[in-house]
Design an enzyme around this catalytic site. Structure first.
Site, PDB file in Angstrom:
ATOM      1  N   ARG A  29       0.727  -1.393  -0.242  1.00 22.81           N
ATOM      2  CA  ARG A  29      -0.007   0.186   0.460  1.00 22.81           C
ATOM      3  C   ARG A  29       1.042   0.966  -0.200  1.00 22.81           C
ATOM      4  O   ARG A  29       0.322   2.188  -0.668  1.00 22.81           O
ATOM      5  CB  ARG A  29      -1.201  -0.250   0.952  1.00 22.81           C
ATOM      6  N   HIS A  59       0.140   4.026  -2.830  1.00 18.18           N
ATOM      7  CA  HIS A  59       0.137   5.460  -2.161  1.00 18.18           C
ATOM      8  C   HIS A  59       1.484   6.715  -2.397  1.00 18.18           C
ATOM      9  O   HIS A  59       1.073   7.597  -2.684  1.00 18.18           O
ATOM     10  CB  HIS A  59      -0.062   6.051  -0.571  1.00 18.18           C
ATOM     11  N   ASP A  60       3.036   6.214  -2.683  1.00 16.59           N
ATOM     12  CA  ASP A  60       3.584   6.952  -2.828  1.00 16.59           C
ATOM     13  C   ASP A  60       3.959   7.587  -4.726  1.00 16.59           C
ATOM     14  O   ASP A  60       3.832   8.198  -4.889  1.00 16.59           O
ATOM     15  CB  ASP A  60       4.747   6.172  -2.644  1.00 16.59           C
ATOM     16  N   VAL A  68       1.092   9.696  -5.582  1.00 18.50           N
ATOM     17  CA  VAL A  68       1.229  11.767  -4.887  1.00 18.50           C
ATOM     18  C   VAL A  68       2.464  11.933  -5.345  1.00 18.50           C
ATOM     19  O   VAL A  68       3.636  11.579  -4.631  1.00 18.50           O
ATOM     20  CB  VAL A  68       0.814  11.459  -3.135  1.00 18.50           C
ATOM     21  N   GLY A 128       4.368  10.951  -8.300  1.00 19.82           N
ATOM     22  CA  GLY A 128       5.042   9.812  -8.948  1.00 19.82           C
ATOM     23  C   GLY A 128       5.620   9.592  -7.466  1.00 19.82           C
ATOM     24  O   GLY A 128       5.783   9.235  -6.176  1.00 19.82           O
ATOM     25  N   SER A 131       9.070   9.451  -1.697  1.00 18.71           N
ATOM     26  CA  SER A 131       8.640  11.690  -1.173  1.00 18.71           C
ATOM     27  C   SER A 131       7.317  11.262  -0.136  1.00 18.71           C
ATOM     28  O   SER A 131       7.843  11.503   1.251  1.00 18.71           O
ATOM     29  CB  SER A 131       7.823  11.607  -1.891  1.00 18.71           C
ATOM     30  N   GLU A 170       4.280  14.465   3.098  1.00 14.74           N
ATOM     31  CA  GLU A 170       3.346  13.989   3.224  1.00 14.74           C
ATOM     32  C   GLU A 170       2.203  12.460   3.773  1.00 14.74           C
ATOM     33  O   GLU A 170       0.870  12.575   3.380  1.00 14.74           O
ATOM     34  CB  GLU A 170       4.400  13.030   1.491  1.00 14.74           C
ATOM     35  N   ASN A 210      -3.202   8.794   4.596  1.00 13.98           N
ATOM     36  CA  ASN A 210      -1.903   8.114   5.050  1.00 13.98           C
ATOM     37  C   ASN A 210      -1.870   7.780   6.247  1.00 13.98           C
ATOM     38  O   ASN A 210      -1.230   6.923   6.460  1.00 13.98           O
ATOM     39  CB  ASN A 210      -0.861   8.794   4.580  1.00 13.98           C
ATOM     40  N   HIS A 245      -5.757  -6.002  -3.077  1.00 13.91           N
ATOM     41  CA  HIS A 245      -7.389  -5.760  -1.645  1.00 13.91           C
ATOM     42  C   HIS A 245      -7.130  -7.171  -1.526  1.00 13.91           C
ATOM     43  O   HIS A 245      -7.484  -7.536  -0.266  1.00 13.91           O
ATOM     44  CB  HIS A 245      -7.935  -5.308  -2.123  1.00 13.91           C
ATOM     45  N   THR A 246      -6.434  -8.263  -2.255  1.00 17.80           N
ATOM     46  CA  THR A 246      -6.456  -9.873  -1.766  1.00 17.80           C
ATOM     47  C   THR A 246      -5.348 -10.015  -0.448  1.00 17.80           C
ATOM     48  O   THR A 246      -5.539 -10.552   0.198  1.00 17.80           O
ATOM     49  CB  THR A 246      -5.319 -10.341  -3.123  1.00 17.80           C
ATOM     50  N   ASP A 273      -9.749  -9.608   1.592  1.00 16.98           N
ATOM     51  CA  ASP A 273     -10.751 -11.115   0.947  1.00 16.98           C
ATOM     52  C   ASP A 273     -10.750 -11.438   1.872  1.00 16.98           C
ATOM     53  O   ASP A 273      -9.904 -12.413   2.419  1.00 16.98           O
ATOM     54  CB  ASP A 273      -9.019 -11.111   0.286  1.00 16.98           C
ATOM     55  N   ASP A 295      -3.578 -13.789  -3.998  1.00 17.27           N
ATOM     56  CA  ASP A 295      -4.479 -15.033  -5.334  1.00 17.27           C
ATOM     57  C   ASP A 295      -5.733 -13.904  -5.684  1.00 17.27           C
ATOM     58  O   ASP A 295      -5.769 -12.709  -6.105  1.00 17.27           O
ATOM     59  CB  ASP A 295      -4.418 -16.014  -4.822  1.00 17.27           C
TER      60      ASP A 295
HETATM   61  C1  HEM Z   1      -8.750   1.233  -6.692  1.00 22.44           C
HETATM   62  C2  HEM Z   1      -8.779   2.291  -5.073  1.00 22.44           C
HETATM   63  C3  HEM Z   1      -8.508   2.110  -4.334  1.00 22.44           C
HETATM   64  C4  HEM Z   1      -8.712   2.493  -3.152  1.00 22.44           C
HETATM   65  C5  HEM Z   1     -10.546   3.180  -2.840  1.00 22.44           C
HETATM   66  C6  HEM Z   1      -8.798   2.043  -1.524  1.00 22.44           C
HETATM   67  C7  HEM Z   1      -8.667   2.300  -0.952  1.00 22.44           C
HETATM   68  C8  HEM Z   1      -7.826   1.372   0.730  1.00 22.44           C
HETATM   69  C9  HEM Z   1      -9.172   1.411   1.875  1.00 22.44           C
HETATM   70  C10 HEM Z   1      -9.719   2.420   2.249  1.00 22.44           C
HETATM   71  C11 HEM Z   1      -7.944   0.657   2.177  1.00 22.44           C
HETATM   72  C12 HEM Z   1      -8.192   0.108   4.130  1.00 22.44           C
HETATM   73  C13 HEM Z   1      -7.319   1.007   5.392  1.00 22.44           C
HETATM   74  C14 HEM Z   1      -7.163   1.148   5.862  1.00 22.44           C
HETATM   75  O1  HEM Z   1      -8.536   1.316   6.892  1.00 22.44           O
HETATM   76  O2  HEM Z   1      -6.438   1.082   7.001  1.00 22.44           O
HETATM   77  C15 HEM Z   1      -7.052  -0.479   1.649  1.00 22.44           C
HETATM   78  C16 HEM Z   1      -5.871  -1.287   1.327  1.00 22.44           C
HETATM   79  C17 HEM Z   1      -5.232  -1.398   1.328  1.00 22.44           C
HETATM   80  N1  HEM Z   1      -5.069  -0.752   0.102  1.00 22.44           N
HETATM   81 FE1  HEM Z   1      -5.676  -0.007  -0.916  1.00 22.44          FE
HETATM   82  N2  HEM Z   1      -7.120   1.090  -2.148  1.00 22.44           N
HETATM   83  C18 HEM Z   1      -6.985   1.156  -3.961  1.00 22.44           C
HETATM   84  C19 HEM Z   1      -6.479   0.881  -4.701  1.00 22.44           C
HETATM   85  C20 HEM Z   1      -5.293   0.490  -3.895  1.00 22.44           C
HETATM   86  C21 HEM Z   1      -4.358  -0.386  -5.311  1.00 22.44           C
HETATM   87  C22 HEM Z   1      -3.816   0.012  -6.228  1.00 22.44           C
HETATM   88  C23 HEM Z   1      -3.134  -1.205  -4.321  1.00 22.44           C
HETATM   89  C24 HEM Z   1      -1.645  -1.389  -4.213  1.00 22.44           C
HETATM   90  C25 HEM Z   1      -1.447  -1.934  -5.473  1.00 22.44           C
HETATM   91  C26 HEM Z   1      -3.985  -0.866  -2.713  1.00 22.44           C
HETATM   92  C27 HEM Z   1      -2.973  -1.415  -1.617  1.00 22.44           C
HETATM   93  C28 HEM Z   1      -3.699  -1.985  -0.879  1.00 22.44           C
HETATM   94  C29 HEM Z   1      -2.943  -3.140   0.679  1.00 22.44           C
HETATM   95  C30 HEM Z   1      -1.991  -3.402   0.529  1.00 22.44           C
HETATM   96  C31 HEM Z   1      -3.967  -2.765   1.560  1.00 22.44           C
HETATM   97  C32 HEM Z   1      -4.134  -3.279   3.212  1.00 22.44           C
HETATM   98  C33 HEM Z   1      -3.347  -2.379   3.872  1.00 22.44           C
HETATM   99  C34 HEM Z   1      -3.063  -2.944   5.070  1.00 22.44           C
HETATM  100  O3  HEM Z   1      -3.345  -3.758   5.657  1.00 22.44           O
HETATM  101  O4  HEM Z   1      -2.189  -2.231   6.039  1.00 22.44           O
HETATM  102  N3  HEM Z   1      -4.919  -0.667  -2.944  1.00 22.44           N
HETATM  103  N4  HEM Z   1      -7.430   0.694   0.441  1.00 22.44           N
END
Ligand code: HEM
Ligand SMILES: *[C@@H]1O[C@H](CO)[C@@H](O)[C@H](O)[C@H]1NC(C)=O
Ligand SMILES: *[C@@H]1O[C@H](CO)[C@@H](O)[C@H](O)[C@H]1NC(C)=O
Ligand SMILES: *[C@@H]1O[C@H](CO)[C@@H](O)[C@H](O)[C@H]1NC(C)=O
Ligand SMILES: *[C@@H]1O[C@H](CO)[C@@H](O)[C@H](O)[C@H]1NC(C)=O
Ligand SMILES: CC(=O)N[C@H]1CO[C@H](CO)[C@@H](O)[C@@H]1O
Length: 333
Positions: free
Chosen positions: A69, A73-74, A77, A79, A83, A94, A100, A200-201, A252, A260
Site C-alpha cells: 500500500r 500511495h507514494d 502523490v 510520482g 516522498s 506527505e 495516509n 486488496h487480496t 479478502d 491470489d
Molecule cells: C482502486 C482504488 C483504491 C481504493 C479506494 C483503496 C482504498 C483502500 C482503503 C480505504 C484501505 C483500508 C485502509 C485502512 O483502513 O487501514 C485500503 C487498504 C489497502 N490497499 Fe487500497 N485502495 C485502492 C487501490 C489500491 C491499490 C492500487 C493498491 C496497491 C497496488 C492498494 C493496496 C492496498 C493494501 C495492500 C491495503 C491493506 C493495507 C493494510 O493491511 O495495512 N490499494 N485501500
C-alpha cells in the site's frame, strides 16, 4: 589517415554523439528506467533488499500489505519518488495527510531496514524509491503472488507535503467514473485500475472505511444492497456500530493472507469490502474483466505484472533530477 583508421574515427564520433544524446536526454529527466540499472554500481542490491524484506516479514506478516500500500500511495502523490517516506517533525509531510495516517508503520520500517542494509554495501548509490519498488515485488512474492523483474533508476524526490495528497488518492466511496479518472491522471487505464485493485487480496481495513455500507447506506436501504447479505451480517458482527476505531477486518474474506485472484471471486459473490471494490463487478463496463480474473489466475497474474510495473513508472524522477537520499526519512540537506 588510411581507410581503416578513418572508419574507426567515424565509429568513435558516432559513439561520442550517442553518449552526448543519452546525457542530454538524462539531463532533461527523460531517461528510462532499466532492469539492470545497478548491475555495476550495486550488483547485489536485489539480494540485499530481498533478505531484509524476508527478515522483516518473518517478524510480522503486516510487512506485506503495509509495503504494497505504501508503494501505491507514494506513486500516486508526486510520482514513485519515496516522498511518502519523509518524516517531518512539524507533521506536515506527505505521510501526515489524513488519507495516509492509516498506513501501517511496518511498510516504512521495511524500506528503512532494507536501505540500511544496502547502504552498508553500496553507500549513496541506490534510491529509496527503487528500494520501495523492489520491496513491493518481494512482498508480493512472499505472500504467494507472481515474481517479476523490477525496473530501476528512480531518484528520490525533494518535496513531501501533506497538502499535495488531497484529491490524489482514491476514496473507498468512489464509483467507477471517479476511479477511472484518478487512475487516468496517473496514465493507468480502467483495466489496469481493476487489475491493481486486486492488491486488496491481502491486507485489512478499519471498520470506519466501510461501515456506511452496513448501517446507514440510504433512506430505503440501511445495508448496501450490492453487499452479499451473509457477508453483511458477518461484517456487522465484526464491526458493531460503536466499534473500537482500531479494529480491522480482512479485505479478502476467503484467503486474506495469500496474494491470489480470489479477490475477484469475492466481488462476484458481493463480498467486495468497499464501494470502490464492489462497483468493479456491479458496473457492466468493468464486470467482464472481474469475471475473467475471477476464473483465471493466470490472466490476473500476467495483467498484474504489467500493471504494477507501469504503476512503478508514474511520475518518476531520473537522470540528475532529485537525489539519492542517504536516510529514506530525511532529505539530504
Ligand atoms: C482502486 C482504488 C483504491 C481504493 C479506494 C483503496 C482504498 C483502500 C482503503 C480505504 C484501505 C483500508 C485502509 C485502512 O483502513 O487501514 C485500503 C487498504 C489497502 N490497499 Fe487500497 N485502495 C485502492 C487501490 C489500491 C491499490 C492500487 C493498491 C496497491 C497496488 C492498494 C493496496 C492496498 C493494501 C495492500 C491495503 C491493506 C493495507 C493494510 O493491511 O495495512 N490499494 N485501500
Ligand atoms: C524466515 O523464517 C524461516 C522459518 O520460519 C526460515 O527458514 C528463514 O530462514 C527465515 N528467513 C529469514 C530471511 O530470516
Ligand atoms: C444517516 O444518514 C443521514 C443522511 O445520509 C443522516 O442525516 C443521519 O444522521 C444518519 N443516521 C445515523 C444514525 O448515522
Ligand atoms: C453470498 O455468500 C454466500 C455464503 O458465503 C454464498 O453461498 C452465496 O452464493 C453468496 N450470494 C451471492 C448472491 O453471490
Ligand atoms: C503520463 O504520460 C505522459 C506521456 O508519456 C507523460 O508526459 C506524463 O508525465 C505521464 N504522467 C505521469 C503521472 O506519469
Ligand atoms: C481518509 C482517511 O483515512 N482519514 C482518516 C485518517 O486517519 C485519521 C486519524 O486516524 C482519521 O481521523 C481520518 O478520518
Amino acid at each position: 589517415m588510411d581507410q581503416h583508421s578513418s572508419s574507426m574515427v567515424r565509429m568513435e564520433v558516432k559513439k561520442l554523439l550517442s553518449l552526448i544524446l543519452i546525457l542530454v536526454i538524462m539531463g532533461r529527466g527523460g531517461a528510462q528506467l532499466t532492469e539492470n540499472f545497478y548491475s555495476r554500481s550495486c550488483p547485489n542490491v536485489e539480494t540485499i533488499v530481498r533478505q531484509a524484506v524476508f527478515k522483516k516479514f518473518n517478524q510480522t506478516f503486516v510487512t506485506a500489505q503495509a509495503t504494497l500500500r505504501l508503494f501505491f500511495h507514494d506513486c500516486f502523490v508526486l510520482g514513485c519518488d519515496a516522498s511518502i517516506m519523509i518524516f517531518s517533525p512539524n507533521g506536515d509531510a506527505e505521510k501526515d495527510a489524513p488519507d495516509n495516517l492509516s498506513l501501517a508503520g511496518d511498510g516504512f520500517d521495511t524500506v528503512i531496514k532494507a536501505k540500511e542494509a544496502v547502504e552498508a554495501q553500496c553507500p549513496g548509490i541506490v534510491s529509496c524509491a527503487d528500494i520501495l519498488a523492489l520491496a513491493t515485488r518481494d512482498v508480493i512474492v512472499v505472500t504467494g503472488g507472481p515474481s517479476f523483474s523490477v525496473e530501476l533508476g528512480r531518484r528520490d524526490g525533494l518535496v513531501s507535503k501533506a497538502s499535495d495528497v488531497a484529491g490524489n488518492l482514491p476514496e473507498p466511496s468512489f464509483d467507477l467514473a471517479q476511479l477511472v479518472a484518478i487512475f487516468a491522471k496517473n496514465n493507468l487505464t480502467q483495466r489496469e485500475m481493476i487489475t491493481l485493485s486486486g492488491a486488496h487480496t491481502i491486507g485489512v481495513s478499519h471498520c470506519s472505511r466501510f461501515s456506511n455500507r452496513l448501517y446507514n447506506f440510504s433512506a430505503s436501504d440501511p445495508v448496501d444492497p450490492s453487499l452479499n447479505s451473509t457477508y453483511a451480517q458477518q461484517l456487522k458482527q465484526e464491526c458493531p456500530r460503536d466499534v473500537d476505531p482500531s479494529i480491522v477486518v480482512p479485505m479478502d474474506p476467503q484467503t486474506p493472507v495469500t496474494f491470489d485472484n480470489l479477490y475477484y471471486q469475492d466481488l462476484v459473490e458481493g463480498k467486495g469490502m468497499f464501494t470502490s471494490d464492489e462497483v468493479l463487478f456491479t458496473n457492466p463496463s468493468s464486470r467482464q474483466t472481474v469475471v475473467d480474473f475471477a476464473s483465471s489466475p493466470t490472466s490476473f497474474t500476467s495483467a498484474f505484472i504489467l500493471a504494477i510495473r507501469k504503476l512503478g513508472r508514474v511520475g518518476v524522477k531520473t537522470g540528475n533530477e532529485g537525489e539519492i537520499r542517504r536516510d529514506c526519512s530525511a532529505f539530504n540537506s
